[in-house]
Write a protein that holds these residues in place. Structure first.
Motif, PDB file in Angstrom:
ATOM      1  N   GLU A  14       3.641   9.974  -9.770  1.00 16.84           N
ATOM      2  CA  GLU A  14       3.003  10.163 -11.077  1.00 16.84           C
ATOM      3  C   GLU A  14       2.240  11.482 -11.145  1.00 16.84           C
ATOM      4  O   GLU A  14       2.160  12.088 -12.210  1.00 16.84           O
ATOM      5  CB  GLU A  14       2.093   8.986 -11.393  1.00 16.84           C
ATOM      6  N   ARG A  15       1.689  11.933 -10.015  1.00 16.58           N
ATOM      7  CA  ARG A  15       1.008  13.235 -10.009  1.00 16.58           C
ATOM      8  C   ARG A  15       2.003  14.365 -10.193  1.00 16.58           C
ATOM      9  O   ARG A  15       1.717  15.360 -10.858  1.00 16.58           O
ATOM     10  CB  ARG A  15       0.245  13.436  -8.699  1.00 16.58           C
ATOM     11  N   LYS A  16       3.185  14.215  -9.604  1.00 14.77           N
ATOM     12  CA  LYS A  16       4.188  15.273  -9.706  1.00 14.77           C
ATOM     13  C   LYS A  16       4.885  15.272 -11.058  1.00 14.77           C
ATOM     14  O   LYS A  16       5.316  16.306 -11.530  1.00 14.77           O
ATOM     15  CB  LYS A  16       5.235  15.120  -8.597  1.00 14.77           C
ATOM     16  N   ARG A  17       5.031  14.110 -11.652  1.00 12.02           N
ATOM     17  CA  ARG A  17       5.745  13.994 -12.926  1.00 12.02           C
ATOM     18  C   ARG A  17       4.942  13.168 -13.922  1.00 12.02           C
ATOM     19  O   ARG A  17       5.256  12.006 -14.185  1.00 12.02           O
ATOM     20  CB  ARG A  17       7.090  13.318 -12.707  1.00 12.02           C
ATOM     21  N   PRO A  18       3.913  13.737 -14.525  1.00 11.42           N
ATOM     22  CA  PRO A  18       3.098  12.961 -15.464  1.00 11.42           C
ATOM     23  C   PRO A  18       3.880  12.499 -16.697  1.00 11.42           C
ATOM     24  O   PRO A  18       3.616  11.441 -17.245  1.00 11.42           O
ATOM     25  CB  PRO A  18       1.958  13.901 -15.839  1.00 11.42           C
TER      26      PRO A  18
ATOM     27  N   ALA B 258       0.837  -1.206   0.000  1.00 12.88           N
ATOM     28  CA  ALA B 258       0.000   0.000   0.000  1.00 12.88           C
ATOM     29  C   ALA B 258       0.868   1.251   0.000  1.00 12.88           C
ATOM     30  O   ALA B 258       0.576   2.222  -0.712  1.00 12.88           O
ATOM     31  CB  ALA B 258      -0.933  -0.012   1.206  1.00 12.88           C
ATOM     32  N   GLU B 259       1.945   1.251   0.792  1.00 14.59           N
ATOM     33  CA  GLU B 259       2.849   2.392   0.820  1.00 14.59           C
ATOM     34  C   GLU B 259       3.521   2.601  -0.537  1.00 14.59           C
ATOM     35  O   GLU B 259       3.660   3.735  -1.010  1.00 14.59           O
ATOM     36  CB  GLU B 259       3.913   2.215   1.896  1.00 14.59           C
ATOM     37  N   LEU B 260       3.931   1.515  -1.164  1.00 14.27           N
ATOM     38  CA  LEU B 260       4.557   1.629  -2.485  1.00 14.27           C
ATOM     39  C   LEU B 260       3.580   2.177  -3.518  1.00 14.27           C
ATOM     40  O   LEU B 260       3.945   3.018  -4.350  1.00 14.27           O
ATOM     41  CB  LEU B 260       5.087   0.266  -2.937  1.00 14.27           C
ATOM     42  N   ALA B 261       2.341   1.710  -3.470  1.00 16.91           N
ATOM     43  CA  ALA B 261       1.336   2.199  -4.409  1.00 16.91           C
ATOM     44  C   ALA B 261       1.066   3.684  -4.184  1.00 16.91           C
ATOM     45  O   ALA B 261       0.919   4.452  -5.138  1.00 16.91           O
ATOM     46  CB  ALA B 261       0.045   1.391  -4.268  1.00 16.91           C
ATOM     47  N   GLY B 262       1.011   4.090  -2.912  1.00 14.37           N
ATOM     48  CA  GLY B 262       0.804   5.504  -2.608  1.00 14.37           C
ATOM     49  C   GLY B 262       1.959   6.363  -3.101  1.00 14.37           C
ATOM     50  O   GLY B 262       1.754   7.438  -3.675  1.00 14.37           O
ATOM     51  N   ALA B 263       3.175   5.891  -2.880  1.00 15.86           N
ATOM     52  CA  ALA B 263       4.349   6.636  -3.337  1.00 15.86           C
ATOM     53  C   ALA B 263       4.363   6.736  -4.863  1.00 15.86           C
ATOM     54  O   ALA B 263       4.703   7.782  -5.426  1.00 15.86           O
ATOM     55  CB  ALA B 263       5.623   5.960  -2.843  1.00 15.86           C
ATOM     56  N   ARG B 264       3.976   5.671  -5.530  1.00 18.57           N
ATOM     57  CA  ARG B 264       3.930   5.691  -6.998  1.00 18.57           C
ATOM     58  C   ARG B 264       2.894   6.703  -7.486  1.00 18.57           C
ATOM     59  O   ARG B 264       3.125   7.453  -8.441  1.00 18.57           O
ATOM     60  CB  ARG B 264       3.606   4.296  -7.529  1.00 18.57           C
ATOM     61  N   ALA B 265       1.739   6.743  -6.821  1.00 19.48           N
ATOM     62  CA  ALA B 265       0.689   7.681  -7.218  1.00 19.48           C
ATOM     63  C   ALA B 265       1.150   9.127  -7.040  1.00 19.48           C
ATOM     64  O   ALA B 265       0.904   9.975  -7.904  1.00 19.48           O
ATOM     65  CB  ALA B 265      -0.575   7.416  -6.404  1.00 19.48           C
ATOM     66  N   VAL B 266       1.829   9.410  -5.928  1.00 21.74           N
ATOM     67  CA  VAL B 266       2.342  10.766  -5.692  1.00 21.74           C
ATOM     68  C   VAL B 266       3.365  11.132  -6.753  1.00 21.74           C
ATOM     69  O   VAL B 266       3.341  12.237  -7.314  1.00 21.74           O
ATOM     70  CB  VAL B 266       2.957  10.870  -4.276  1.00 21.74           C
TER      71      VAL B 266
END
Length: 67
Positions: free
Chosen positions: A43-47, A33-41
């Motif tokens: 991707e939001r910062k660097r589309p 879950a932490e890895l998925a959250g970090a990935r989402a953040v």
């Protein structure tokens, strides 16, 4: 990650997976879950980076030979 055992009566056709202990399963789910959250953040910062990664994966799958 998981322990796999071969059943004696079925030969190589019968595989069973042992269950992980509850603490290990909980820790694993928390980490995922932490890895998925970090990935989402990220991707939001660097589309553009996310788009580039998707293109790389697409190119890699198209280059693989079909068996």
């Amino acid at each position: 990650m998981t322990n796999v055992q071969q059943l004696g009566t079925l030969g190589s056709m019968g595989w069973t997976v042992q269950r992980l202990d509850p603490d290990r399963s909980r820790r694993r789910l928390e980490l995922l879950a932490e890895l998925a959250g970090a990935r989402a953040v990220r991707e939001r910062k660097r589309p553009q980076r996310a788009r580039t990664e998707r293109l790389r994966q697409l190119i890699a799958t198209r280059r693989r030979p079909v068996d």
